[in-house]
Design an enzyme around this catalytic site. Structure first.
Site, PDB file in Angstrom:
ATOM      1  N   GLU A   1       0.890  -1.166   0.000  1.00 37.57           N
ATOM      2  CA  GLU A   1       0.000   0.000   0.000  1.00 37.57           C
ATOM      3  C   GLU A   1       0.923   1.208   0.000  1.00 37.57           C
ATOM      4  O   GLU A   1       1.488   1.569   1.020  1.00 37.57           O
ATOM      5  CB  GLU A   1      -0.911  -0.057   1.226  1.00 37.57           C
ATOM      6  CG  GLU A   1      -2.140   0.823   1.105  1.00 37.57           C
ATOM      7  CD  GLU A   1      -1.899   2.215   1.659  1.00 37.57           C
ATOM      8  OE1 GLU A   1      -1.621   3.125   0.831  1.00 37.57           O
ATOM      9  OE2 GLU A   1      -1.965   2.387   2.873  1.00 37.57           O
TER      10      GLU A   1
ATOM     11  N   CYS B   1      -2.218   8.785   2.766  1.00 42.94           N
ATOM     12  CA  CYS B   1      -2.074   8.427   1.350  1.00 42.94           C
ATOM     13  C   CYS B   1      -3.380   8.607   0.594  1.00 42.94           C
ATOM     14  O   CYS B   1      -3.385   8.716  -0.632  1.00 42.94           O
ATOM     15  CB  CYS B   1      -1.571   6.999   1.208  1.00 42.94           C
ATOM     16  SG  CYS B   1      -2.560   5.795   2.108  1.00 42.94           S
TER      17      CYS B   1
END
Length: 497
Positions: free
Chosen positions: A266, A300
Protein backbone atom coordinates in the site's frame (compact mmCIF):
# COMPACT_ATOMS: atom_id res chain seq x y z
CA UNK A 1 -5.78 26.30 34.30
CA UNK A 2 -2.52 25.47 36.10
CA UNK A 3 -4.23 22.56 37.90
CA UNK A 4 -5.61 21.28 34.57
CA UNK A 5 -2.14 21.55 32.97
CA UNK A 6 -0.59 19.62 35.89
CA UNK A 7 -3.22 16.89 35.60
CA UNK A 8 -2.55 16.65 31.87
CA UNK A 9 1.20 16.39 32.38
CA UNK A 10 0.73 13.76 35.07
CA UNK A 11 -1.67 11.78 32.86
CA UNK A 12 0.75 11.86 29.94
CA UNK A 13 3.65 10.73 32.15
CA UNK A 14 1.57 7.93 33.65
CA UNK A 15 0.53 6.65 30.23
CA UNK A 16 4.02 6.82 28.76
CA UNK A 17 5.37 4.90 31.75
CA UNK A 18 2.87 2.10 31.05
CA UNK A 19 4.10 1.49 27.49
CA UNK A 20 6.55 -1.40 27.09
CA UNK A 21 9.91 -0.16 25.83
CA UNK A 22 11.48 -3.48 24.89
CA UNK A 23 11.25 -5.85 21.95
CA UNK A 24 8.47 -8.44 22.04
CA UNK A 25 9.99 -11.77 20.99
CA UNK A 26 8.38 -15.11 21.79
CA UNK A 27 5.95 -13.53 24.25
CA UNK A 28 8.69 -11.84 26.30
CA UNK A 29 9.71 -8.18 26.40
CA UNK A 30 13.49 -7.87 26.19
CA UNK A 31 16.31 -5.45 25.44
CA UNK A 32 18.03 -5.22 22.06
CA UNK A 33 20.85 -7.74 21.65
CA UNK A 34 23.42 -4.93 21.57
CA UNK A 35 21.68 -2.77 24.18
CA UNK A 36 20.88 -0.11 21.57
CA UNK A 37 18.03 2.36 21.94
CA UNK A 38 16.35 5.21 20.09
CA UNK A 39 14.22 8.16 21.14
CA UNK A 40 10.64 8.97 20.22
CA UNK A 41 9.80 12.70 19.98
CA UNK A 42 6.72 14.85 20.43
CA UNK A 43 6.25 16.66 17.08
CA UNK A 44 4.45 19.55 18.78
CA UNK A 45 7.53 20.41 20.86
CA UNK A 46 10.44 18.33 19.56
CA UNK A 47 10.97 16.96 23.09
CA UNK A 48 11.72 13.29 23.84
CA UNK A 49 8.68 11.26 24.90
CA UNK A 50 10.26 7.86 25.46
CA UNK A 51 13.32 5.73 24.74
CA UNK A 52 12.82 2.29 23.18
CA UNK A 53 15.02 -0.71 22.52
CA UNK A 54 16.32 -0.60 18.95
CA UNK A 55 16.22 -4.06 17.38
CA UNK A 56 19.23 -5.37 15.49
CA UNK A 57 19.33 -7.80 12.58
CA UNK A 58 20.04 -10.51 15.14
CA UNK A 59 16.88 -9.55 17.01
CA UNK A 60 14.86 -9.61 13.78
CA UNK A 61 15.98 -13.19 13.11
CA UNK A 62 15.15 -14.11 16.71
CA UNK A 63 11.65 -12.73 16.18
CA UNK A 64 11.28 -14.86 13.04
CA UNK A 65 12.58 -17.87 14.99
CA UNK A 66 9.76 -17.32 17.49
CA UNK A 67 7.13 -16.86 14.77
CA UNK A 68 8.30 -19.93 12.85
CA UNK A 69 8.35 -22.08 15.99
CA UNK A 70 4.62 -21.62 16.62
CA UNK A 71 3.38 -21.31 13.02
CA UNK A 72 2.24 -24.93 12.70
CA UNK A 73 0.40 -25.02 16.04
CA UNK A 74 -1.17 -21.60 15.44
CA UNK A 75 -2.39 -22.66 11.99
CA UNK A 76 -4.13 -25.65 13.59
CA UNK A 77 -5.85 -23.46 16.18
CA UNK A 78 -9.62 -23.57 15.74
CA UNK A 79 -10.99 -20.61 13.76
CA UNK A 80 -13.43 -19.84 16.57
CA UNK A 81 -10.58 -19.59 19.05
CA UNK A 82 -8.70 -17.15 16.81
CA UNK A 83 -11.94 -15.22 16.33
CA UNK A 84 -12.53 -14.93 20.07
CA UNK A 85 -9.01 -13.57 20.61
CA UNK A 86 -9.68 -10.87 18.03
CA UNK A 87 -13.04 -10.06 19.60
CA UNK A 88 -11.47 -9.76 23.06
CA UNK A 89 -8.78 -7.52 21.55
CA UNK A 90 -11.51 -5.31 20.04
CA UNK A 91 -13.19 -4.99 23.42
CA UNK A 92 -9.90 -4.13 25.13
CA UNK A 93 -8.94 -1.49 22.55
CA UNK A 94 -12.35 0.17 22.97
CA UNK A 95 -11.98 -0.06 26.76
CA UNK A 96 -8.56 1.61 26.48
CA UNK A 97 -9.66 4.10 23.82
CA UNK A 98 -8.61 7.16 25.82
CA UNK A 99 -5.12 5.74 26.36
CA UNK A 100 -4.66 4.81 22.70
CA UNK A 101 -5.93 8.22 21.57
CA UNK A 102 -3.65 10.18 23.88
CA UNK A 103 -0.66 8.04 22.95
CA UNK A 104 -1.22 8.68 19.23
CA UNK A 105 -1.65 12.39 19.83
CA UNK A 106 1.61 12.53 21.78
CA UNK A 107 3.78 10.67 19.29
CA UNK A 108 2.12 11.58 15.99
CA UNK A 109 0.55 14.98 16.71
CA UNK A 110 -3.04 14.54 15.55
CA UNK A 111 -5.78 16.23 17.61
CA UNK A 112 -7.34 14.08 20.33
CA UNK A 113 -10.74 14.07 18.61
CA UNK A 114 -9.15 12.69 15.47
CA UNK A 115 -7.10 10.19 17.44
CA UNK A 116 -10.29 8.89 19.03
CA UNK A 117 -11.68 8.49 15.53
CA UNK A 118 -8.66 6.38 14.62
CA UNK A 119 -9.23 4.19 17.67
CA UNK A 120 -12.77 3.50 16.47
CA UNK A 121 -11.56 2.86 12.92
CA UNK A 122 -8.57 0.76 13.96
CA UNK A 123 -10.53 -1.34 16.45
CA UNK A 124 -13.08 -2.16 13.77
CA UNK A 125 -10.50 -4.23 11.89
CA UNK A 126 -10.26 -6.45 14.96
CA UNK A 127 -14.02 -6.88 15.11
CA UNK A 128 -14.43 -7.29 11.33
CA UNK A 129 -11.77 -9.98 11.02
CA UNK A 130 -13.02 -11.74 14.15
CA UNK A 131 -16.20 -12.24 12.12
CA UNK A 132 -14.35 -13.16 8.91
CA UNK A 133 -12.17 -15.77 10.67
CA UNK A 134 -14.91 -18.40 10.62
CA UNK A 135 -16.05 -17.53 7.08
CA UNK A 136 -12.89 -18.24 5.11
CA UNK A 137 -14.67 -20.68 2.82
CA UNK A 138 -13.19 -23.29 0.51
CA UNK A 139 -15.27 -25.37 -1.95
CA UNK A 140 -16.04 -28.92 -3.02
CA UNK A 141 -17.39 -29.64 -6.49
CA UNK A 142 -17.49 -32.06 -9.38
CA UNK A 143 -15.20 -31.61 -12.38
CA UNK A 144 -17.03 -30.48 -15.53
CA UNK A 145 -16.74 -33.92 -17.15
CA UNK A 146 -18.01 -35.58 -13.97
CA UNK A 147 -15.13 -37.98 -13.43
CA UNK A 148 -13.45 -36.50 -10.33
CA UNK A 149 -14.06 -34.20 -7.39
CA UNK A 150 -12.35 -30.87 -6.66
CA UNK A 151 -11.55 -29.87 -3.08
CA UNK A 152 -10.20 -26.33 -2.55
CA UNK A 153 -9.01 -25.17 0.84
CA UNK A 154 -7.36 -22.01 2.14
CA UNK A 155 -4.25 -22.36 4.26
CA UNK A 156 -2.29 -19.67 6.12
CA UNK A 157 0.56 -18.39 3.97
CA UNK A 158 2.99 -18.63 6.91
CA UNK A 159 5.15 -16.20 8.89
CA UNK A 160 4.65 -12.59 7.79
CA UNK A 161 6.68 -9.40 8.06
CA UNK A 162 4.36 -6.46 8.67
CA UNK A 163 5.84 -2.97 8.20
CA UNK A 164 3.62 -0.10 9.30
CA UNK A 165 3.89 3.68 8.68
CA UNK A 166 3.96 6.51 11.19
CA UNK A 167 0.78 8.33 10.17
CA UNK A 168 -1.88 5.91 11.52
CA UNK A 169 -0.06 4.14 14.36
CA UNK A 170 -3.00 1.99 15.49
CA UNK A 171 -5.12 1.45 12.38
CA UNK A 172 -2.23 0.38 10.17
CA UNK A 173 -1.21 -2.20 12.78
CA UNK A 174 -4.72 -3.61 13.26
CA UNK A 175 -5.37 -3.62 9.50
CA UNK A 176 -2.43 -6.02 9.03
CA UNK A 177 -2.35 -7.94 12.31
CA UNK A 178 -6.08 -8.78 12.43
CA UNK A 179 -6.33 -10.59 9.06
CA UNK A 180 -3.03 -12.39 9.72
CA UNK A 181 -4.43 -13.71 13.00
CA UNK A 182 -7.72 -14.58 11.31
CA UNK A 183 -5.93 -16.59 8.61
CA UNK A 184 -3.66 -18.40 11.08
CA UNK A 185 -0.37 -16.64 10.31
CA UNK A 186 2.36 -15.67 12.75
CA UNK A 187 3.97 -12.26 12.48
CA UNK A 188 6.95 -10.01 12.95
CA UNK A 189 5.71 -6.42 13.21
CA UNK A 190 8.10 -3.56 12.45
CA UNK A 191 6.43 -0.26 13.47
CA UNK A 192 7.66 3.10 12.17
CA UNK A 193 10.49 4.51 14.27
CA UNK A 194 8.74 7.89 14.47
CA UNK A 195 5.58 6.48 16.10
CA UNK A 196 6.24 3.06 17.66
CA UNK A 197 4.62 3.63 21.06
CA UNK A 198 1.08 2.85 19.92
CA UNK A 199 2.23 -0.44 18.38
CA UNK A 200 4.00 -1.36 21.63
CA UNK A 201 0.84 -0.68 23.62
CA UNK A 202 -1.26 -2.55 21.06
CA UNK A 203 1.03 -5.59 21.29
CA UNK A 204 0.59 -5.58 25.05
CA UNK A 205 -3.15 -5.42 24.51
CA UNK A 206 -3.03 -8.43 22.16
CA UNK A 207 -1.22 -10.45 24.82
CA UNK A 208 -3.85 -9.36 27.33
CA UNK A 209 -6.50 -10.64 24.90
CA UNK A 210 -4.94 -14.10 25.04
CA UNK A 211 -2.80 -14.20 21.89
CA UNK A 212 -0.28 -17.04 22.37
CA UNK A 213 3.39 -16.26 22.76
CA UNK A 214 5.28 -16.01 19.48
CA UNK A 215 2.28 -15.36 17.24
CA UNK A 216 2.93 -11.61 17.27
CA UNK A 217 6.49 -10.35 17.67
CA UNK A 218 7.36 -6.64 17.64
CA UNK A 219 10.78 -5.27 16.72
CA UNK A 220 10.88 -1.49 16.79
CA UNK A 221 14.18 -0.22 15.44
CA UNK A 222 16.02 2.87 14.27
CA UNK A 223 17.15 0.84 11.22
CA UNK A 224 14.36 -0.32 8.91
CA UNK A 225 16.75 -2.11 6.54
CA UNK A 226 18.42 -3.84 9.46
CA UNK A 227 15.12 -5.56 10.14
CA UNK A 228 13.76 -6.14 6.64
CA UNK A 229 17.05 -7.19 5.02
CA UNK A 230 17.74 -10.43 6.89
CA UNK A 231 14.06 -11.37 7.12
CA UNK A 232 13.36 -11.03 3.41
CA UNK A 233 16.41 -13.18 2.72
CA UNK A 234 15.19 -15.91 5.09
CA UNK A 235 13.27 -18.73 3.38
CA UNK A 236 11.04 -19.19 6.45
CA UNK A 237 9.37 -15.84 5.84
CA UNK A 238 6.48 -16.23 3.40
CA UNK A 239 4.90 -12.79 3.11
CA UNK A 240 5.67 -9.10 3.49
CA UNK A 241 3.00 -6.43 3.91
CA UNK A 242 4.18 -2.84 3.70
CA UNK A 243 2.49 0.55 3.93
CA UNK A 244 4.68 3.50 3.01
CA UNK A 245 6.35 5.29 0.13
CA UNK A 246 6.53 3.92 -3.40
CA UNK A 247 10.36 4.05 -3.63
CA UNK A 248 10.73 1.97 -0.45
CA UNK A 249 7.98 -0.37 -1.60
CA UNK A 250 9.81 -1.01 -4.87
CA UNK A 251 13.01 -1.90 -3.01
CA UNK A 252 11.12 -4.29 -0.74
CA UNK A 253 9.44 -5.93 -3.73
CA UNK A 254 12.82 -6.43 -5.39
CA UNK A 255 14.20 -8.05 -2.24
CA UNK A 256 11.03 -10.14 -1.79
CA UNK A 257 11.41 -11.48 -5.34
CA UNK A 258 14.51 -13.45 -4.32
CA UNK A 259 12.38 -15.83 -2.24
CA UNK A 260 9.20 -15.29 -4.31
CA UNK A 261 7.36 -13.92 -1.29
CA UNK A 262 3.71 -12.96 -1.24
CA UNK A 263 3.59 -9.16 -1.12
CA UNK A 264 0.98 -6.60 -0.19
CA UNK A 265 2.03 -3.05 -1.00
CA UNK A 266 0.00 0.00 0.00
CA UNK A 267 2.12 2.80 -1.40
CA UNK A 268 1.90 6.47 -2.36
CA UNK A 269 -1.16 8.38 -3.50
CA UNK A 270 -2.04 11.51 -5.43
CA UNK A 271 -5.79 11.68 -5.02
CA UNK A 272 -7.81 13.94 -7.33
CA UNK A 273 -10.84 15.71 -5.88
CA UNK A 274 -13.06 16.53 -8.86
CA UNK A 275 -15.85 19.09 -8.54
CA UNK A 276 -18.21 19.21 -11.54
CA UNK A 277 -20.32 22.23 -12.43
CA UNK A 278 -23.53 20.62 -11.09
CA UNK A 279 -22.06 19.74 -7.68
CA UNK A 280 -23.57 20.92 -4.41
CA UNK A 281 -20.72 23.30 -3.58
CA UNK A 282 -21.39 23.46 0.15
CA UNK A 283 -21.28 19.66 0.33
CA UNK A 284 -18.19 19.67 -1.88
CA UNK A 285 -16.39 22.09 0.45
CA UNK A 286 -17.38 19.96 3.44
CA UNK A 287 -16.05 16.86 1.68
CA UNK A 288 -12.90 18.67 0.55
CA UNK A 289 -12.14 19.65 4.13
CA UNK A 290 -12.52 16.02 5.25
CA UNK A 291 -10.56 14.57 2.33
CA UNK A 292 -7.73 17.08 2.70
CA UNK A 293 -7.40 17.64 6.42
CA UNK A 294 -7.81 14.17 7.90
CA UNK A 295 -4.53 13.59 9.72
CA UNK A 296 -3.31 17.10 8.71
CA UNK A 297 -3.16 15.84 5.13
CA UNK A 298 -0.61 13.20 6.16
CA UNK A 299 -2.55 10.34 4.59
CA UNK A 300 -2.07 8.43 1.35
CA UNK A 301 -5.80 8.88 0.69
CA UNK A 302 -5.66 12.66 1.22
CA UNK A 303 -7.03 14.80 -1.60
CA UNK A 304 -3.90 16.08 -3.30
CA UNK A 305 -5.24 17.80 -6.43
CA UNK A 306 -8.47 19.81 -6.50
CA UNK A 307 -9.79 19.78 -10.07
CA UNK A 308 -12.74 22.18 -10.27
CA UNK A 309 -14.90 23.09 -13.24
CA UNK A 310 -14.02 26.62 -14.35
CA UNK A 311 -17.61 27.85 -13.96
CA UNK A 312 -17.65 27.16 -10.20
CA UNK A 313 -13.93 27.38 -9.39
CA UNK A 314 -13.98 30.91 -7.94
CA UNK A 315 -16.92 30.21 -5.62
CA UNK A 316 -15.64 26.81 -4.50
CA UNK A 317 -12.10 28.07 -3.89
CA UNK A 318 -13.27 31.09 -1.87
CA UNK A 319 -15.50 28.95 0.36
CA UNK A 320 -12.83 26.31 0.74
CA UNK A 321 -10.18 28.88 1.68
CA UNK A 322 -12.52 30.39 4.30
CA UNK A 323 -13.13 26.95 5.82
CA UNK A 324 -9.43 26.05 5.82
CA UNK A 325 -8.40 29.40 7.23
CA UNK A 326 -10.82 29.02 10.15
CA UNK A 327 -9.23 25.82 11.42
CA UNK A 328 -7.38 26.09 14.75
CA UNK A 329 -3.78 24.88 14.82
CA UNK A 330 -2.11 23.73 18.03
CA UNK A 331 -0.88 20.85 20.16
CA UNK A 332 -3.23 17.92 19.74
CA UNK A 333 -3.99 17.69 23.45
CA UNK A 334 -5.60 21.15 23.51
CA UNK A 335 -9.43 20.90 23.32
CA UNK A 336 -9.70 23.63 20.68
CA UNK A 337 -7.08 22.15 18.32
CA UNK A 338 -8.26 21.00 14.90
CA UNK A 339 -4.87 20.82 13.17
CA UNK A 340 -1.79 19.37 14.82
CA UNK A 341 1.87 19.54 13.79
CA UNK A 342 3.50 17.69 10.93
CA UNK A 343 5.57 14.69 11.94
CA UNK A 344 9.03 16.30 11.83
CA UNK A 345 11.08 19.21 10.52
CA UNK A 346 11.92 17.45 7.27
CA UNK A 347 8.27 16.83 6.47
CA UNK A 348 7.44 20.49 7.06
CA UNK A 349 10.27 21.65 4.83
CA UNK A 350 9.18 19.27 2.04
CA UNK A 351 5.66 20.67 2.19
CA UNK A 352 6.83 24.27 2.15
CA UNK A 353 9.21 23.62 -0.75
CA UNK A 354 6.25 22.47 -2.85
CA UNK A 355 4.25 25.56 -1.84
CA UNK A 356 7.14 27.92 -2.66
CA UNK A 357 7.62 26.34 -6.06
CA UNK A 358 3.90 26.58 -6.87
CA UNK A 359 3.75 30.26 -5.88
CA UNK A 360 6.89 30.97 -7.93
CA UNK A 361 5.13 29.32 -10.88
CA UNK A 362 2.10 31.64 -10.57
CA UNK A 363 -0.16 30.17 -7.89
CA UNK A 364 -1.71 32.38 -5.20
CA UNK A 365 -1.93 31.42 -1.51
CA UNK A 366 -5.45 32.41 -0.38
CA UNK A 367 -4.73 31.30 3.17
CA UNK A 368 -1.61 29.97 4.91
CA UNK A 369 1.46 29.45 2.77
CA UNK A 370 4.24 29.89 5.37
CA UNK A 371 5.49 27.71 8.25
CA UNK A 372 4.32 28.71 11.70
CA UNK A 373 6.91 30.23 14.03
CA UNK A 374 7.81 28.76 17.41
CA UNK A 375 8.45 25.21 18.67
CA UNK A 376 7.03 22.16 16.97
CA UNK A 377 6.54 21.35 13.28
CA UNK A 378 3.37 23.29 12.50
CA UNK A 379 2.22 24.32 9.04
CA UNK A 380 -1.01 26.29 8.61
CA UNK A 381 -3.86 25.01 6.40
CA UNK A 382 -3.13 26.39 2.94
CA UNK A 383 -5.22 26.82 -0.21
CA UNK A 384 -3.46 27.64 -3.48
CA UNK A 385 -5.48 29.07 -6.38
CA UNK A 386 -4.53 29.25 -10.06
CA UNK A 387 -2.03 26.41 -9.83
CA UNK A 388 -0.48 25.63 -13.25
CA UNK A 389 -1.22 22.11 -14.48
CA UNK A 390 2.49 21.34 -14.77
CA UNK A 391 3.36 22.37 -11.20
CA UNK A 392 5.29 19.82 -9.10
CA UNK A 393 2.72 20.12 -6.33
CA UNK A 394 0.17 18.42 -8.61
CA UNK A 395 2.53 15.55 -9.41
CA UNK A 396 4.03 14.83 -6.00
CA UNK A 397 2.31 13.58 -2.88
CA UNK A 398 2.09 16.62 -0.59
CA UNK A 399 1.51 14.85 2.75
CA UNK A 400 0.53 18.06 4.47
CA UNK A 401 -2.35 20.56 4.93
CA UNK A 402 -2.00 22.15 1.47
CA UNK A 403 -4.75 22.18 -1.17
CA UNK A 404 -3.76 23.19 -4.73
CA UNK A 405 -6.73 24.11 -6.95
CA UNK A 406 -6.74 23.97 -10.73
CA UNK A 407 -9.55 24.03 -13.28
CA UNK A 408 -10.97 21.97 -16.15
CA UNK A 409 -13.59 22.54 -18.86
CA UNK A 410 -15.07 19.17 -19.84
CA UNK A 411 -15.68 15.75 -18.33
CA UNK A 412 -12.96 14.25 -20.50
CA UNK A 413 -10.55 17.00 -19.42
CA UNK A 414 -11.20 16.05 -15.79
CA UNK A 415 -10.60 12.38 -16.51
CA UNK A 416 -7.37 13.16 -18.34
CA UNK A 417 -6.07 15.35 -15.50
CA UNK A 418 -7.04 12.76 -12.89
CA UNK A 419 -5.21 9.98 -14.74
CA UNK A 420 -2.10 12.12 -15.37
CA UNK A 421 -0.35 10.57 -12.38
CA UNK A 422 1.78 7.52 -11.70
CA UNK A 423 -0.38 6.89 -8.64
CA UNK A 424 -3.85 5.37 -8.44
CA UNK A 425 -5.06 4.97 -4.86
CA UNK A 426 -8.03 7.15 -3.82
CA UNK A 427 -10.17 9.63 -5.75
CA UNK A 428 -13.21 11.79 -5.01
CA UNK A 429 -15.99 12.92 -7.35
CA UNK A 430 -18.67 15.54 -6.67
CA UNK A 431 -21.71 15.76 -8.94
CA UNK A 432 -25.50 15.44 -8.70
CA UNK A 433 -25.55 13.26 -11.84
CA UNK A 434 -25.18 9.56 -10.92
CA UNK A 435 -24.64 8.58 -14.55
CA UNK A 436 -21.72 10.99 -14.78
CA UNK A 437 -20.26 9.65 -11.55
CA UNK A 438 -20.46 6.09 -12.84
CA UNK A 439 -19.01 7.04 -16.23
CA UNK A 440 -16.06 8.82 -14.68
CA UNK A 441 -15.44 6.08 -12.11
CA UNK A 442 -15.12 3.53 -14.90
CA UNK A 443 -12.56 5.68 -16.73
CA UNK A 444 -10.30 6.89 -13.94
CA UNK A 445 -7.45 4.65 -12.82
CA UNK A 446 -7.90 4.44 -9.07
CA UNK A 447 -8.50 1.57 -6.69
CA UNK A 448 -10.99 3.57 -4.63
CA UNK A 449 -13.54 6.20 -5.64
CA UNK A 450 -15.74 8.35 -3.39
CA UNK A 451 -19.07 9.61 -4.75
CA UNK A 452 -19.97 12.85 -2.92
CA UNK A 453 -18.02 11.59 0.10
CA UNK A 454 -14.72 12.85 1.46
CA UNK A 455 -13.88 9.85 3.69
CA UNK A 456 -14.41 6.35 2.32
CA UNK A 457 -12.03 4.06 4.27
CA UNK A 458 -13.86 1.29 6.11
CA UNK A 459 -12.82 -2.06 7.59
CA UNK A 460 -15.53 -3.80 5.55
CA UNK A 461 -14.25 -2.37 2.24
CA UNK A 462 -11.20 -3.42 0.19
CA UNK A 463 -8.49 -0.75 0.58
CA UNK A 464 -5.79 -0.51 -2.08
CA UNK A 465 -4.68 1.02 -5.35
CA UNK A 466 -3.38 0.45 -8.86
CA UNK A 467 -0.33 1.59 -10.82
CA UNK A 468 2.43 2.77 -8.48
CA UNK A 469 0.08 2.98 -5.53
CA UNK A 470 0.68 -0.70 -4.95
CA UNK A 471 -0.97 -4.08 -5.10
CA UNK A 472 -3.19 -6.22 -2.90
CA UNK A 473 -6.12 -5.15 -0.75
CA UNK A 474 -6.59 -4.64 2.99
CA UNK A 475 -9.97 -4.86 4.69
CA UNK A 476 -13.17 -6.38 3.37
CA UNK A 477 -13.50 -10.05 2.51
CA UNK A 478 -10.45 -9.53 0.30
CA UNK A 479 -8.28 -8.71 3.32
CA UNK A 480 -8.04 -12.23 4.73
CA UNK A 481 -7.30 -13.68 1.28
CA UNK A 482 -4.00 -11.76 1.26
CA UNK A 483 -2.83 -13.99 4.13
CA UNK A 484 -3.91 -17.34 2.71
CA UNK A 485 -2.70 -19.63 -0.01
CA UNK A 486 -5.04 -21.81 -2.05
CA UNK A 487 -4.56 -25.56 -2.13
CA UNK A 488 -6.36 -27.79 -4.64
CA UNK A 489 -6.90 -31.47 -3.93
CA UNK A 490 -8.05 -33.68 -6.81
CA UNK A 491 -10.12 -36.61 -5.62
CA UNK A 492 -10.76 -39.71 -7.68
CA UNK A 493 -14.40 -40.31 -8.60
CA UNK A 494 -15.94 -41.77 -5.41
CA UNK A 495 -18.49 -43.66 -7.55
CA UNK A 496 -15.84 -45.38 -9.67
CA UNK A 497 -15.53 -49.16 -9.23
Amino acid sequence: MAEHATLTIDREAELLASVPTGLLIGGRWRDASDGGTFDVHDPSTGEVLATLASATSQDAVAALDAADAVQASWARTAPRERAEILRRAFDLVIERADDFALLMTLEMGKPLAEARGEVTYGAEFLRWFSEETVRDYGRYLTTPEGKNKILVQHKPVGPCLLITPWNFPLAMATRKVAPAIAAGCTMVLKPAKLTPLTAQYFARTMLDAGLPAGVLNVVASSSASGISGPLLADSRLRKVSFTGSTPVGKRLMADAAQNVLRTSMELGGNAPFIVFEDADLDKAVEGALAAKMRNMGEACTAANRFLVHSSVAAEFTAKFADAMGALVTGRGTEPSTQVGPLIDAGAREDVHALVRAAVDAGATALTGGKPAEGPGYFYPPTVLADVPNDADILRQEIFGPVAPVTTFETEQDAIGLANASEYGLASYLYSRDINRLLRVAEQIEFGMVGFNAGVISNAAAPFGGVKQSGLGREGGSEGIAEYTTTQYIGIADPYAH
